[in-house]
Motif scaffolding. Structure first.
Motif, PDB file in Angstrom:
ATOM      1  N   MET A   1       0.747  -1.158  -0.170  1.00  0.00           N
ATOM      2  CA  MET A   1      -0.010   0.054   0.047  1.00  0.00           C
ATOM      3  C   MET A   1       0.864   1.370  -0.041  1.00  0.00           C
ATOM      4  N   LYS A   2       1.089   1.708  -0.955  1.00  0.00           N
ATOM      5  CA  LYS A   2       1.941   2.876  -1.346  1.00  0.00           C
ATOM      6  C   LYS A   2       1.296   4.248  -0.618  1.00  0.00           C
ATOM      7  N   ASP A   3      -0.152   4.679  -0.910  1.00  0.00           N
ATOM      8  CA  ASP A   3      -0.565   5.664  -0.201  1.00  0.00           C
ATOM      9  C   ASP A   3      -1.189   5.172   1.150  1.00  0.00           C
ATOM     10  N   LEU A   4      -0.753   5.286   1.993  1.00  0.00           N
ATOM     11  CA  LEU A   4      -0.988   4.851   3.295  1.00  0.00           C
ATOM     12  C   LEU A   4      -1.906   5.965   4.115  1.00  0.00           C
ATOM     13  N   LEU A   5      -1.255   6.904   4.262  1.00  0.00           N
ATOM     14  CA  LEU A   5      -1.679   7.992   4.926  1.00  0.00           C
ATOM     15  C   LEU A   5      -3.102   8.576   4.535  1.00  0.00           C
ATOM     16  N   PRO A   6      -3.694   8.743   3.088  1.00  0.00           N
ATOM     17  CA  PRO A   6      -5.066   9.248   3.035  1.00  0.00           C
ATOM     18  C   PRO A   6      -6.006   8.134   3.638  1.00  0.00           C
ATOM     19  N   ASP A   7      -5.782   6.759   3.581  1.00  0.00           N
ATOM     20  CA  ASP A   7      -6.705   5.873   4.326  1.00  0.00           C
ATOM     21  C   ASP A   7      -6.356   6.016   5.846  1.00  0.00           C
ATOM     22  N   LEU A   8      -5.406   6.230   6.225  1.00  0.00           N
ATOM     23  CA  LEU A   8      -5.184   6.448   7.813  1.00  0.00           C
ATOM     24  C   LEU A   8      -6.139   7.780   8.236  1.00  0.00           C
ATOM     25  N   CYS A   9      -5.844   8.785   7.552  1.00  0.00           N
ATOM     26  CA  CYS A   9      -6.682   9.913   7.721  1.00  0.00           C
ATOM     27  C   CYS A   9      -8.106   9.867   7.715  1.00  0.00           C
ATOM     28  N   ASP A  10      -8.546   9.001   6.701  1.00  0.00           N
ATOM     29  CA  ASP A  10      -9.961   8.757   6.656  1.00  0.00           C
ATOM     30  C   ASP A  10     -10.627   7.860   7.887  1.00  0.00           C
ATOM     31  N   TYR A  11      -9.891   6.730   8.214  1.00  0.00           N
ATOM     32  CA  TYR A  11     -10.126   5.882   9.184  1.00  0.00           C
ATOM     33  C   TYR A  11     -10.025   6.387  10.537  1.00  0.00           C
ATOM     34  N   TYR A  12      -8.977   6.913  10.709  1.00  0.00           N
ATOM     35  CA  TYR A  12      -8.535   7.372  12.095  1.00  0.00           C
ATOM     36  C   TYR A  12      -8.598   8.803  12.097  1.00  0.00           C
ATOM     37  N   ALA A  13      -9.401   9.699  11.673  1.00  0.00           N
ATOM     38  CA  ALA A  13      -9.515  10.998  11.703  1.00  0.00           C
ATOM     39  C   ALA A  13      -9.166  11.707  13.169  1.00  0.00           C
ATOM     40  N   GLN A  14     -10.023  11.137  14.043  1.00  0.00           N
ATOM     41  CA  GLN A  14     -10.047  11.813  15.326  1.00  0.00           C
ATOM     42  C   GLN A  14      -8.694  11.140  16.276  1.00  0.00           C
ATOM     43  N   ASP A  15      -7.873  10.297  15.606  1.00  0.00           N
ATOM     44  CA  ASP A  15      -6.735   9.702  16.411  1.00  0.00           C
ATOM     45  C   ASP A  15      -5.548  10.314  16.023  1.00  0.00           C
ATOM     46  N   ILE A  16      -5.432  11.064  14.996  1.00  0.00           N
ATOM     47  CA  ILE A  16      -3.942  11.465  14.384  1.00  0.00           C
ATOM     48  C   ILE A  16      -3.941  13.006  14.216  1.00  0.00           C
ATOM     49  N   ARG A  17      -2.670  13.379  14.297  1.00  0.00           N
ATOM     50  CA  ARG A  17      -2.305  14.775  14.052  1.00  0.00           C
ATOM     51  C   ARG A  17      -1.328  14.742  12.664  1.00  0.00           C
ATOM     52  N   PHE A  18      -1.700  15.713  11.687  1.00  0.00           N
ATOM     53  CA  PHE A  18      -0.802  16.042  10.670  1.00  0.00           C
ATOM     54  C   PHE A  18       0.182  16.919  10.978  1.00  0.00           C
ATOM     55  N   LEU A  19       1.343  16.684  10.373  1.00  0.00           N
ATOM     56  CA  LEU A  19       2.620  17.357  10.587  1.00  0.00           C
ATOM     57  C   LEU A  19       2.788  18.211   9.490  1.00  0.00           C
ATOM     58  N   PRO A  20       2.484  19.360   9.125  1.00  0.00           N
ATOM     59  CA  PRO A  20       2.315  20.244   8.114  1.00  0.00           C
ATOM     60  C   PRO A  20       3.919  20.612   7.705  1.00  0.00           C
ATOM     61  N   LEU A  21       5.007  19.786   7.739  1.00  0.00           N
ATOM     62  CA  LEU A  21       6.378  20.175   7.145  1.00  0.00           C
ATOM     63  C   LEU A  21       6.447  19.446   6.092  1.00  0.00           C
ATOM     64  N   ILE A  22       6.743  20.384   4.988  1.00  0.00           N
ATOM     65  CA  ILE A  22       6.995  19.801   3.745  1.00  0.00           C
ATOM     66  C   ILE A  22       8.543  19.142   3.607  1.00  0.00           C
ATOM     67  N   LEU A  23       8.518  17.924   3.419  1.00  0.00           N
ATOM     68  CA  LEU A  23       9.855  17.065   3.256  1.00  0.00           C
ATOM     69  C   LEU A  23       9.944  16.524   2.102  1.00  0.00           C
ATOM     70  N   ARG A  24      11.199  16.121   1.586  1.00  0.00           N
ATOM     71  CA  ARG A  24      11.262  15.347   0.421  1.00  0.00           C
ATOM     72  C   ARG A  24      11.545  13.714   0.857  1.00  0.00           C
ATOM     73  N   ASP A  25      11.313  12.778  -0.040  1.00  0.00           N
ATOM     74  CA  ASP A  25      11.583  11.510   0.150  1.00  0.00           C
ATOM     75  C   ASP A  25      12.900  11.066  -0.471  1.00  0.00           C
ATOM     76  N   TYR A  26      13.672  10.507   0.376  1.00  0.00           N
ATOM     77  CA  TYR A  26      15.040  10.121  -0.287  1.00  0.00           C
ATOM     78  C   TYR A  26      15.336   8.752  -0.156  1.00  0.00           C
ATOM     79  N   GLY A  27      14.799   8.065   0.749  1.00  0.00           N
ATOM     80  CA  GLY A  27      15.040   6.501   0.861  1.00  0.00           C
ATOM     81  C   GLY A  27      13.875   5.759   0.100  1.00  0.00           C
TER      82      GLY A  27
END
Length: 167
Positions: A1-27
């Motif tokens: 599952m490459k797009d994990l976060l959209p599903d996590l945000c939908d399912y666990y909306a009340q249990d998560i906090r978004f980190l609004p930091l723009i980072l690049r993926d290197y690994g």
């Protein structure tokens, strides 16, 4: 599952906090997740090596370099050490180096930017402290989930198996 976060945000909306930091993926590994280990260090990665020398099974190291991109806090040699000791990923609020090599390694890596200059070694920094990044508190031992969509945080480990049944 490459797009994990959209599903996590939908399912666990009340249990998560978004980190609004723009980072690049290197690994190479995305998504990645685990229990948070925090480190605050400014242009000195001595303690990064110390932490990555310990067992990182199920853990993600979050390094707060105060957003400095003048020195690289993480590179290929530290990545190999992280892999050897089973770390899931590294997130750097600062710079990294050896980006072509990191892209080939089985490790999740996110950072602000790349910089070819190594850090000083002064053994300075603070481990297992609460970090404040973009007005978001990052607590040691909480959980972090990262993919190409960004980063979310949770005080408890989320059950990812529920997402498989939702699809």
């Amino acid at each position: 599952m490459k797009d994990l976060l959209p599903d996590l945000c939908d399912y666990y909306a009340q249990d998560i906090r978004f980190l609004p930091l723009i980072l690049r993926d290197y690994g190479r590994n995305t998504p990645f997740w685990g229990q948070i280990v925090t480190l605050r260090c400014f242009e000195d990665n001595s303690l990064v090596r110390d932490l990555l020398s310990t067992d990182g099974s199920g853990k993600v190291l979050f390094i707060d370099g105060n957003g400095s991109c003048r020195r690289a806090l993480f590179g290929d040699q530290l990545a190999l050490l992280a892999i050897k000791n089973n770390w899931q990923g590294i997130i750097v609020n600062g710079a990294i180096r050896d980006v072509a090599t990191l892209a080939q390694l089985a490790l999740g890596v996110k950072a602000l930017a790349a910089c070819p200059i190594k850090t000083d070694k002064r053994q300075m920094g603070e481990h297992n402290v609460v970090l404040s990044i973009v007005d978001t508190l990052i607590y040691p031992n909480d959980y972090i989930y990262a993919d190409l969509n960004g980063i979310v945080l949770s005080t408890t480990e989320l059950d990812l198996s529920v997402l498989e049944t939702e699809s």
